[in-house]
Design a protein around this motif. Sequence first.
Motif, mmCIF file in Angstrom:
data_model
loop_
_atom_site.group_PDB
_atom_site.id
_atom_site.type_symbol
_atom_site.label_atom_id
_atom_site.label_comp_id
_atom_site.label_asym_id
_atom_site.label_seq_id
_atom_site.Cartn_x
_atom_site.Cartn_y
_atom_site.Cartn_z
ATOM 1 N N LEU A 45 -74.121 -6.774 127.826
ATOM 2 C CA LEU A 45 -72.847 -6.224 127.663
ATOM 3 C C LEU A 45 -72.143 -7.013 126.707
ATOM 4 N N GLU A 46 -72.199 -8.257 126.361
ATOM 5 C CA GLU A 46 -71.503 -8.953 125.514
ATOM 6 C C GLU A 46 -72.115 -8.355 124.146
ATOM 7 N N ASN A 47 -73.247 -8.239 124.028
ATOM 8 C CA ASN A 47 -73.697 -7.728 122.495
ATOM 9 C C ASN A 47 -73.358 -6.485 122.411
ATOM 10 N N ALA A 48 -73.362 -5.454 123.408
ATOM 11 C CA ALA A 48 -72.697 -3.949 123.279
ATOM 12 C C ALA A 48 -71.254 -4.078 122.817
ATOM 13 N N GLU A 49 -70.234 -4.911 123.624
ATOM 14 C CA GLU A 49 -69.304 -5.365 123.105
ATOM 15 C C GLU A 49 -68.715 -5.347 121.796
ATOM 16 N N GLN A 50 -69.517 -6.628 121.193
ATOM 17 C CA GLN A 50 -69.278 -6.666 119.719
ATOM 18 C C GLN A 50 -70.023 -5.479 118.760
ATOM 19 N N LEU A 51 -70.861 -4.886 119.287
ATOM 20 C CA LEU A 51 -71.396 -3.631 118.362
ATOM 21 C C LEU A 51 -70.319 -2.740 118.474
ATOM 22 N N PHE A 52 -69.702 -2.218 119.852
ATOM 23 C CA PHE A 52 -68.965 -1.280 119.663
ATOM 24 C C PHE A 52 -67.639 -1.550 118.931
ATOM 25 N N LYS A 53 -67.195 -2.801 119.029
ATOM 26 C CA LYS A 53 -66.150 -3.160 118.171
ATOM 27 C C LYS A 53 -66.170 -3.074 116.810
ATOM 28 N N ALA A 54 -67.425 -3.301 116.471
ATOM 29 C CA ALA A 54 -67.886 -3.452 115.083
ATOM 30 C C ALA A 54 -67.783 -1.695 114.616
ATOM 31 N N THR A 55 -68.178 -1.089 115.303
ATOM 32 C CA THR A 55 -68.336 0.487 115.282
ATOM 33 C C THR A 55 -66.937 0.945 114.943
ATOM 34 N N MET A 56 -65.968 0.634 115.853
ATOM 35 C CA MET A 56 -64.571 1.194 115.924
ATOM 36 C C MET A 56 -63.936 0.380 114.591
ATOM 37 N N ARG A 57 -64.224 -0.790 114.262
ATOM 38 C CA ARG A 57 -63.712 -1.368 112.999
ATOM 39 C C ARG A 57 -64.013 -0.445 111.693
ATOM 40 N N HIS A 58 -65.236 -0.080 111.652
ATOM 41 C CA HIS A 58 -65.611 0.698 110.410
ATOM 42 C C HIS A 58 -65.133 2.182 110.517
ATOM 43 N N LEU A 59 -65.021 2.690 111.624
ATOM 44 C CA LEU A 59 -64.373 4.148 111.686
ATOM 45 C C LEU A 59 -62.862 4.073 111.354
ATOM 46 N N LEU A 60 -62.064 3.065 112.036
ATOM 47 C CA LEU A 60 -60.619 3.050 111.624
ATOM 48 C C LEU A 60 -60.780 2.560 110.182
ATOM 49 N N GLY A 61 -61.394 1.892 109.499
ATOM 50 C CA GLY A 61 -61.642 1.706 107.956
ATOM 51 C C GLY A 61 -61.831 2.805 107.201
ATOM 52 N N GLU A 62 -62.665 3.738 107.725
ATOM 53 C CA GLU A 62 -62.857 5.092 106.926
ATOM 54 C C GLU A 62 -61.778 5.813 107.102
ATOM 55 N N GLY A 63 -60.567 5.643 107.892
ATOM 56 C CA GLY A 63 -59.460 6.429 107.945
ATOM 57 C C GLY A 63 -59.351 7.259 109.239
ATOM 58 N N MET A 64 -60.340 6.987 110.133
ATOM 59 C CA MET A 64 -60.057 7.635 111.512
ATOM 60 C C MET A 64 -58.922 7.357 112.212
ATOM 61 N N LYS A 65 -58.262 7.990 112.760
ATOM 62 C CA LYS A 65 -57.013 7.503 113.775
ATOM 63 C C LYS A 65 -57.302 7.222 114.974
ATOM 64 N N GLN A 66 -56.524 6.521 115.672
ATOM 65 C CA GLN A 66 -56.745 6.012 116.830
ATOM 66 C C GLN A 66 -56.917 6.832 117.896
ATOM 67 N N GLU A 67 -56.242 8.008 117.704
ATOM 68 C CA GLU A 67 -56.087 8.990 118.952
ATOM 69 C C GLU A 67 -57.498 9.936 118.617
ATOM 70 N N ASP A 68 -58.405 9.742 117.606
ATOM 71 C CA ASP A 68 -59.583 10.424 117.633
ATOM 72 C C ASP A 68 -60.644 10.466 118.732
ATOM 73 N N ASN A 69 -61.242 11.588 119.137
ATOM 74 C CA ASN A 69 -62.053 11.535 120.219
ATOM 75 C C ASN A 69 -63.283 10.468 120.122
ATOM 76 N N ALA A 70 -63.662 10.189 118.931
ATOM 77 C CA ALA A 70 -64.764 9.376 118.702
ATOM 78 C C ALA A 70 -64.090 7.916 119.128
ATOM 79 N N ILE A 71 -63.000 7.563 118.531
ATOM 80 C CA ILE A 71 -62.324 6.133 119.162
ATOM 81 C C ILE A 71 -62.264 5.989 120.594
ATOM 82 N N ILE A 72 -61.798 7.124 121.141
ATOM 83 C CA ILE A 72 -61.332 7.145 122.560
ATOM 84 C C ILE A 72 -62.739 6.871 123.357
#
Length: 268
Positions: A45-72
Amino acid sequence: MKDEPEEAELLLHDALRLAFQSNNQKAITYTYDLMANLAFIRGQLENAEQLFKATMRHLLGEGMKQEDNAIIEISLKLASIYAAQNRQEFALAGYEFCISTLEEKIEREKELAEGVMSGEEKANTHLLLGMCLDACARYLLHSKQPSQAQVMYEKALQISEEIQGERHPQTVVLMSDLATALDAQGRFDEAHAYMQRASELAREVDHPELHMVLSNLAAVLMHRERYTQAKEIYQEALKQAELKKDEVSIQHIREELAGLARKSSPLA
């Protein structure tokens, strides 16, 4: 898929290294997401948490909005991790973010024409909201907050019935779960009505979790002190569980039958 998670992890690390070498941001994000899901499935779980956060940072960095289904979807997985770790404040905040963001999004999308957003896209957003409500309800029920869980289950059930139909397997499970939330509040008659309908539908569609729905129905019957009926349903549930080779359910149902025998015996 072949149940070789260690080998899968090694390959994903190779893929991530190659993605960074070629500075392919989409490949980096995609690989982080796969690695996060793998860690989540393995209970890391701790590893998964860090990896999911990294994924989210990259998606938001690419311009994806917080309300996008992928972010949710990622936010929902993070909330589930916090729930599993008993980090209640973070879990509830995560579920609330997912639900409120999607509800606001759905409200804005109501008036959009078909050409701007397809009916399928709108339906997917509604179903994602249903998933978030379901996950939050399960956590609330586990946290001994059945009345709050009931509200969430009612909303999730309504979404599933409207989009997928009453006979859909997920609708049947939600109906059963709503009944469990009502049962936990001592509202046995209401619980029985929902659970009875869920069991009827589960039989009709040959539901993969029929044994669990029947076991839940038997529990409600027990709480209503209808011991003979409860025994019959538990016995049916046991046969179905044995067919599915679900050892956990088999053990649970046998324990419930033993408890029922003690309750209904003349010396009880």
